[in-house]
Design an enzyme around this catalytic site. Sequence first.
Site, PDB file in Angstrom:
ATOM      1  CG  HIS A   1      46.308  -2.023  14.577  1.00 57.69           C
ATOM      2  ND1 HIS A   1      45.306  -2.461  15.343  1.00 57.69           N
ATOM      3  CD2 HIS A   1      45.897  -1.055  13.702  1.00 57.69           C
ATOM      4  CE1 HIS A   1      44.113  -1.665  15.338  1.00 57.69           C
ATOM      5  NE2 HIS A   1      44.431  -0.718  14.459  1.00 57.69           N
TER       6      HIS A   1
ATOM      7  CG  ASP B   1      40.029  -3.045   9.957  1.00 55.73           C
ATOM      8  OD1 ASP B   1      40.208  -1.622   9.983  1.00 55.73           O
ATOM      9  OD2 ASP B   1      39.999  -3.452  11.098  1.00 55.73           O
TER      10      ASP B   1
END
Length: 451
Positions: free
Chosen positions: A279, A352
């Site tokens: 992230h 993702d």
Amino acid sequence: MPGLRQGGVMLAALLVAGCSSGTGAVGAQTSPGASAPVSASAAASSASSAASTDATTPAASSEGSSGGSSKGLAERTLAAMSLRDKVAQLFTVVVWGPKAGAPSKENQARYGVATPAEVVEKFRPGGVILFDWAGNVSGAGQVAALTTGLREAARADGGAPLVIGVDQENGIVSRLRALVTKLPGAAQIGATGQTANARDVARVTGEELRALGISLDFAPVADVNVNPRNPVIGPRAYGSDPKKVAPMVGAAVDGFHAAKVASVAKHFPGHGDTSVDSHTGLPVIKHTMSKWRTLDAPPFRTAIAHGVDVVMSAHVVMPELDPSGDPATLSHRILTGLLRDELGFGGVISTDALDMAGVREKYGDSEVVVRAVLAGADMLLMPPNLPKAYDAILKAVKSGRISESRINESVLRILRLKERRGLFGPIHTDPGSLRSPEHLKVAQRVFAQSR
């Protein structure tokens, strides 16, 4: 790996974020006049209505990972689609708000329209992913009404149906936590040593998602968690031994399919040996090809053998698998060479979340989506700027950088998934069926065995 939420969530929130929730897209504003796909032709409408069946029965019997149903509805729908509609099918997006018709400043800023329904009508995305942090989840009846309204918006002019997904791994990643049966996470299930538990938990999860009008779960996690410092996988994995993790993953896929819900194995080629969170950075995993084949690949191989619908890529660099330095999401060697060619996966490859730092470090947001498609991805999850991403793919097709036949391949896989999971027919919600005695009994049994 869905992570930081919009508006500046604390870094600690990463530990409760599943790998398809985004960091929140900054600077993703667009005007009401931004490019958007046009509606599909009347032929698609005719094909869709001709196949209207009760969604409790799959439209196609094949559970194979090839995504292959005999020539029929998916193919006819594809033939009727404009190029713009085909490009739109690649995207799965976030919409803000609890109701299909409820206005939100976030939708207005990002998409140029106010309500979730208007986002779907304007951009005609292939999918929507629900999040609590986007205001999508407050009650069972509310979620069921939202999903119904979004599907109606997608079908208003006879286009392809919408797939609605969620990150419901259970355990620490539970987007519907307050609404559904509290079930053990993967590590707890793995501790029981019983693959039947993985299947039963996935079946219960799928049945409750289906009751809410949700047809795809971004689960199970197929990573083998061998790094105790892993900041983002940890207990989301079934364990650290691929020989034990693989059968758990296969059983979970079976459970989702028993509930007639699509499943997603993540995060290919493996996110279990990282100490960096994708992230916020770009993890590098130095597994050799031999180690990858024996450690990381077995759960994905098993998921494919069990007919998993989708495999999600990881924003990780594996230089021994691809020396380019690109994350797996953008690697043709990994997504096509390993996942498609070596493991034989013919279903949908999803990225993702594309708003994560791990995939945004090297290229701009427009270039990322083009490279993901060229690498072999079909589903482009949560681009930080949908209008920009959509225009980038359209431009790449018109310039010849991406062939229209390549787009057709991805769209056909997506449409076959939708056909196989009954999305062309009516979806019947039943929010009152959540947390049934039978489901609670399954949860109690598995929790007891995991101690």
